[in-house]
Design a protein around this motif. Structure first.
Motif: not given
Length: 151
Positions: A31-53
């Protein structure tokens, strides 16, 4: 060559100054990084893509370079795979990954040593040395399927 690397096709990507690879059959998506929303979970080592954590594997930190602050780099890509527990995990990489064929004869188990970093011991199982046009590249083959992934 080990049975987990029975394919000669690999997704090869760069993290810091290291070339790393996963067998193509272990890569779910890039996945291209521009398609991913960086949010509060990123600092926790998680990233949300659609319904997937998805758990982020901070290989920059494991390789003793910059850590998840790298996630803010708009040029990066996310290689999504499964870990040994069959949970989704993602690796942020510096450049678009390449599809490469690595002949089985150049892939060898990582030699035994007590001097390896924790990263090498836990995540790298094989190494390929590829020489083309007087340029030698060392590619470390990751094995998330049979090891405990450190994040």
């Amino acid at each position: 060559m080990n049975e987990e690397f029975n394919s000669d096709k690999f997704i090869v990507f760069k993290v810091a100054n290291h070339l790393l690879a996963l067998p193509i059959h272990q890569v779910i998506k890039v996945v291209n990084r521009s398609e991913i929303k960086i949010n509060k979970f990123t600092t926790m080592g998680l990233i949300q893509i659609g319904r997937h954590m998805i758990k982020l594997l901070d290989l920059h930190q494991q390789l003793n370079t910059e850590s998840l602050s790298h996630a803010s780099n708009p040029q990066s890509f996310l290689v999504i795979t499964y870990d040994a527990q069959r949970e989704l995990c993602g690796v942020l990489v510096d450049e678009p990954p390449d599809l490469m064929e690595l002949p089985p004869e150049i892939v060898q188990p990582l030699p035994k040593s007590d001097n390896y970093s924790k990263f090498a011991i836990e995540m790298v199982s094989h190494v390929a040395v590829l020489t083309q046009k007087n340029l030698t590249q060392t590619i470390f083959l990751l094995n998330f399927q049979h090891t405990t992934v450190i994040s």
